[in-house]
Design a protein around this motif. Sequence first.
Motif, mmCIF file in Angstrom:
data_model
loop_
_atom_site.group_PDB
_atom_site.id
_atom_site.type_symbol
_atom_site.label_atom_id
_atom_site.label_comp_id
_atom_site.label_asym_id
_atom_site.label_seq_id
_atom_site.Cartn_x
_atom_site.Cartn_y
_atom_site.Cartn_z
ATOM 1 N N ARG A 86 16.585 35.982 29.902
ATOM 2 C CA ARG A 86 17.550 34.994 30.374
ATOM 3 C C ARG A 86 18.015 35.389 31.755
ATOM 4 O O ARG A 86 18.489 36.495 31.969
ATOM 5 C CB ARG A 86 18.726 34.916 29.419
ATOM 6 C CG ARG A 86 18.332 34.261 28.113
ATOM 7 C CD ARG A 86 19.419 34.193 27.115
ATOM 8 N NE ARG A 86 20.693 33.783 27.646
ATOM 9 C CZ ARG A 86 21.800 33.775 26.944
ATOM 10 N NH1 ARG A 86 21.778 34.118 25.695
ATOM 11 N NH2 ARG A 86 22.929 33.416 27.475
ATOM 12 N N THR A 87 17.858 34.496 32.704
ATOM 13 C CA THR A 87 18.281 34.798 34.064
ATOM 14 C C THR A 87 19.778 34.592 34.212
ATOM 15 O O THR A 87 20.440 35.368 34.879
ATOM 16 C CB THR A 87 17.533 33.911 35.067
ATOM 17 O OG1 THR A 87 17.739 32.550 34.716
ATOM 18 C CG2 THR A 87 16.053 34.229 35.054
ATOM 19 N N PRO A 91 24.762 27.312 32.302
ATOM 20 C CA PRO A 91 24.853 26.582 31.047
ATOM 21 C C PRO A 91 23.545 26.699 30.281
ATOM 22 O O PRO A 91 22.491 26.946 30.851
ATOM 23 C CB PRO A 91 25.096 25.146 31.490
ATOM 24 C CG PRO A 91 24.484 25.061 32.836
ATOM 25 C CD PRO A 91 24.634 26.417 33.455
ATOM 26 N N ARG A 92 23.631 26.562 28.988
ATOM 27 C CA ARG A 92 22.449 26.619 28.144
ATOM 28 C C ARG A 92 22.504 25.488 27.132
ATOM 29 O O ARG A 92 23.579 25.002 26.799
ATOM 30 C CB ARG A 92 22.303 27.965 27.465
ATOM 31 C CG ARG A 92 23.413 28.305 26.512
ATOM 32 C CD ARG A 92 23.238 29.727 25.991
ATOM 33 N NE ARG A 92 24.169 30.013 24.931
ATOM 34 C CZ ARG A 92 25.419 30.411 25.096
ATOM 35 N NH1 ARG A 92 25.886 30.560 26.323
ATOM 36 N NH2 ARG A 92 26.189 30.645 24.082
ATOM 37 N N VAL A 112 23.264 20.265 22.406
ATOM 38 C CA VAL A 112 24.559 20.363 23.060
ATOM 39 C C VAL A 112 24.427 21.342 24.221
ATOM 40 O O VAL A 112 23.804 22.395 24.087
ATOM 41 C CB VAL A 112 25.627 20.875 22.059
ATOM 42 C CG1 VAL A 112 26.966 21.037 22.712
ATOM 43 C CG2 VAL A 112 25.718 19.959 20.871
ATOM 44 N N THR A 113 25.011 21.004 25.367
ATOM 45 C CA THR A 113 25.046 21.920 26.503
ATOM 46 C C THR A 113 26.317 22.750 26.409
ATOM 47 O O THR A 113 27.411 22.214 26.304
ATOM 48 C CB THR A 113 25.013 21.147 27.824
ATOM 49 O OG1 THR A 113 23.834 20.347 27.843
ATOM 50 C CG2 THR A 113 24.992 22.082 29.006
ATOM 51 N N VAL A 114 26.133 24.073 26.430
ATOM 52 C CA VAL A 114 27.255 24.997 26.287
ATOM 53 C C VAL A 114 27.423 25.743 27.593
ATOM 54 O O VAL A 114 26.466 26.307 28.134
ATOM 55 C CB VAL A 114 26.991 25.988 25.131
ATOM 56 C CG1 VAL A 114 28.153 26.948 24.978
ATOM 57 C CG2 VAL A 114 26.754 25.248 23.844
ATOM 58 N N LEU A 115 28.630 25.746 28.115
ATOM 59 C CA LEU A 115 28.931 26.457 29.351
ATOM 60 C C LEU A 115 29.242 27.914 29.054
ATOM 61 O O LEU A 115 29.288 28.336 27.895
ATOM 62 C CB LEU A 115 30.114 25.785 30.051
ATOM 63 C CG LEU A 115 29.907 24.309 30.406
ATOM 64 C CD1 LEU A 115 31.169 23.732 31.012
ATOM 65 C CD2 LEU A 115 28.731 24.152 31.339
ATOM 66 N N GLY A 116 29.469 28.699 30.089
ATOM 67 C CA GLY A 116 29.696 30.131 29.919
ATOM 68 C C GLY A 116 30.964 30.470 29.168
ATOM 69 O O GLY A 116 31.028 31.494 28.489
#
Length: 142
Positions: A86-87, A91-92, A112-116
Amino acid sequence: MIGAEGLTRAVLGEIDRSLAAHDLIKIRVFGDDREARVAIYEAICDELSAAPIQHIGKLLVVWRPGEARLKENQPQDLGRHAPARRTGVAPRTVTVKKPSGAPNRRPTRKEVTVLGNERVTAGGNVKRSRARPASPKKKALA
């Protein structure tokens, strides 16, 4: 477990991967010859730079901290089984799978997009993480 074939290269590679993951492992050796078990124990420790911890009957305990030592167990040699690097953390995109109410229906999937600063709960909801509250002693020092 080491079976009738003895200490093969594949078994040695699996022991190396297990030591890289867990540091301390138990190995069960099948066979009644005590001298053969001691020879296997010494070969494992010499080949993998591990420390012998305990040898009770057919059970060998070996310890080694750190990464895998064998060349074929390095991530670039594992091909598609290598863990993805993982670079960035965020978001992932996370796939959430929720079971349906009826037992004969398929579960629903949602990406779902999850932020840091967010996490996905066991129920599939996205929650923002909170800052940990400072202790009263640390507040008094500041």
